[in-house]
Design a protein around this motif. Structure first.
Motif, PDB file in Angstrom:
ATOM      1  N   ASP A  45      34.340  61.244   0.550  1.00 42.39           N
ATOM      2  CA  ASP A  45      33.318  62.267   0.782  1.00 42.39           C
ATOM      3  C   ASP A  45      32.838  62.870  -0.541  1.00 42.39           C
ATOM      4  N   VAL A  46      33.769  63.099  -1.461  1.00 41.87           N
ATOM      5  CA  VAL A  46      33.424  63.644  -2.774  1.00 41.87           C
ATOM      6  C   VAL A  46      32.539  62.657  -3.526  1.00 41.87           C
ATOM      7  N   LEU A  47      32.893  61.391  -3.483  1.00 45.37           N
ATOM      8  CA  LEU A  47      32.084  60.365  -4.148  1.00 45.37           C
ATOM      9  C   LEU A  47      30.669  60.338  -3.573  1.00 45.37           C
ATOM     10  N   GLN A  48      30.575  60.381  -2.276  1.00 43.39           N
ATOM     11  CA  GLN A  48      29.261  60.366  -1.637  1.00 43.39           C
ATOM     12  C   GLN A  48      28.434  61.588  -2.057  1.00 43.39           C
ATOM     13  N   GLU A  49      29.052  62.758  -2.038  1.00 45.81           N
ATOM     14  CA  GLU A  49      28.341  63.976  -2.442  1.00 45.81           C
ATOM     15  C   GLU A  49      27.944  63.912  -3.918  1.00 45.81           C
ATOM     16  N   THR A  50      28.804  63.353  -4.757  1.00 52.94           N
ATOM     17  CA  THR A  50      28.504  63.231  -6.183  1.00 52.94           C
ATOM     18  C   THR A  50      27.291  62.332  -6.403  1.00 52.94           C
ATOM     19  N   LEU A  51      27.276  61.200  -5.712  1.00 53.69           N
ATOM     20  CA  LEU A  51      26.143  60.277  -5.861  1.00 53.69           C
ATOM     21  C   LEU A  51      24.862  60.873  -5.274  1.00 53.69           C
ATOM     22  N   LEU A  52      24.999  61.664  -4.227  1.00 56.30           N
ATOM     23  CA  LEU A  52      23.830  62.328  -3.661  1.00 56.30           C
ATOM     24  C   LEU A  52      23.242  63.324  -4.662  1.00 56.30           C
ATOM     25  N   ARG A  53      24.106  64.052  -5.331  1.00 57.06           N
ATOM     26  CA  ARG A  53      23.622  64.995  -6.344  1.00 57.06           C
ATOM     27  C   ARG A  53      23.014  64.246  -7.537  1.00 57.06           C
ATOM     28  N   THR A  74      32.340  65.691 -13.831  1.00 59.54           N
ATOM     29  CA  THR A  74      32.237  67.150 -13.748  1.00 59.54           C
ATOM     30  C   THR A  74      31.738  67.572 -12.369  1.00 59.54           C
ATOM     31  N   VAL A  75      30.731  66.876 -11.875  1.00 56.35           N
ATOM     32  CA  VAL A  75      30.201  67.175 -10.540  1.00 56.35           C
ATOM     33  C   VAL A  75      31.281  66.946  -9.482  1.00 56.35           C
ATOM     34  N   ALA A  76      32.013  65.847  -9.584  1.00 55.42           N
ATOM     35  CA  ALA A  76      33.083  65.560  -8.609  1.00 55.42           C
ATOM     36  C   ALA A  76      34.146  66.652  -8.655  1.00 55.42           C
ATOM     37  N   ASP A  82      35.083  73.581  -5.203  1.00 56.67           N
ATOM     38  CA  ASP A  82      34.363  74.367  -4.204  1.00 56.67           C
ATOM     39  C   ASP A  82      34.988  74.219  -2.821  1.00 56.67           C
ATOM     40  N   ARG A  83      35.370  72.999  -2.465  1.00 53.25           N
ATOM     41  CA  ARG A  83      35.991  72.773  -1.150  1.00 53.25           C
ATOM     42  C   ARG A  83      37.357  73.451  -1.059  1.00 53.25           C
ATOM     43  N   ALA A  84      38.117  73.413  -2.141  1.00 54.46           N
ATOM     44  CA  ALA A  84      39.429  74.070  -2.142  1.00 54.46           C
ATOM     45  C   ALA A  84      39.273  75.584  -1.997  1.00 54.46           C
ATOM     46  N   ARG A  85      38.307  76.139  -2.682  1.00 50.88           N
ATOM     47  CA  ARG A  85      38.069  77.587  -2.574  1.00 50.88           C
ATOM     48  C   ARG A  85      37.610  77.957  -1.167  1.00 50.88           C
ATOM     49  N   ALA A  86      36.759  77.130  -0.584  1.00 48.17           N
ATOM     50  CA  ALA A  86      36.281  77.410   0.773  1.00 48.17           C
ATOM     51  C   ALA A  86      37.436  77.379   1.777  1.00 48.17           C
ATOM     52  N   ARG A  87      38.367  76.425   1.604  1.00 53.36           N
ATOM     53  CA  ARG A  87      39.530  76.351   2.499  1.00 53.36           C
ATOM     54  C   ARG A  87      40.459  77.536   2.306  1.00 53.36           C
TER      55      ARG A  87
END
Length: 191
Positions: A45-53, A74-76, A82-87
């Motif tokens: 999921d992180v890889l996908q979001e990184t490539l999307l950005r 850096t983006v990854a 961000d996900r860790a903070r949200a959790r």
């Protein structure tokens, strides 16, 4: 009202850029994200979001402004952070088990039922009430109730039967008088 127009499709050069980024850096990014998250699915999921950005900022990606690989890592890392903070701000979810009993939402129905039951008990004679108290509130058997009250077991059975019948009639009668109840509506229709 806003007029919706179809988006213009990105040029094939952007798609080629993302495809080449995935082929060149995808393996390293997935390994890096897996180490940080400890979960292969989350890393994907992180890889996908990184490539999307990267796709969204394709015009900014070039070796002249800095390392593309460094930007991707850096983006990854930022996505994972961000996900860790949200959790961490969400309360921990606890699965139901025999040890963790679910919280009851509203106990007002139980309170009303208790009030109605106690009110109905007050309408019974002392003999009938004492039999019900011994059997239902103190958990005694018919034989134990008979011994405690000093009456025959058959009398205990008949008093409990008659007491329960009186309670039912009392509760149904109260519901029929209460406005808005289905019993009250039925009573109005049958008059």
């Amino acid at each position: 009202m806003a007029i919706l127009r179809p988006r213009k499709r990105r040029t094939s050069s952007d798609e080629a850029l993302i495809r080449s980024l995935y082929e060149e850096h995808g393996g390293a990014l997935i390994a890096y994200a897996t180490r940080l998250t400890g979960d292969r699915t989350a890393a994907e999921d992180v890889l996908q979001e990184t490539l999307l950005r990267a796709w969204r900022h394709a015009h900014e990606l070039s070796e002249s402004t800095g390392s593309i690989r460094g930007w991707l890592f850096t983006v990854a890392r930022n996505i994972i952070t961000d996900r860790a903070r949200a959790r961490s701000v969400r309360p921990t979810e606890v699965a139901e088990s025999p040890v963790t009993v679910p919280v009851s939402r509203d106990h007002s129905d139980q309170v009303v039922d208790s009030i109605v039951a106690l009110d109905a008990l007050e309408t019974l004679s002392e003999e009938h009430r004492s039999v019900l108290v011994e059997i239902y509130f103190r958990g005694r058997t018919v034989t134990e109730t008979a011994e405690h009250l000093g009456i025959p077991p058959g009398t205990v059975k008949s008093r409990s039967h008659n007491a329960m019948k009186s309670l039912r009639e009392h509760v149904i009668g109260r519901r029929a008088q209460a406005p808005g109840t289905s019993v009250a509506r039925v009573a109005e229709v049958t008059r």
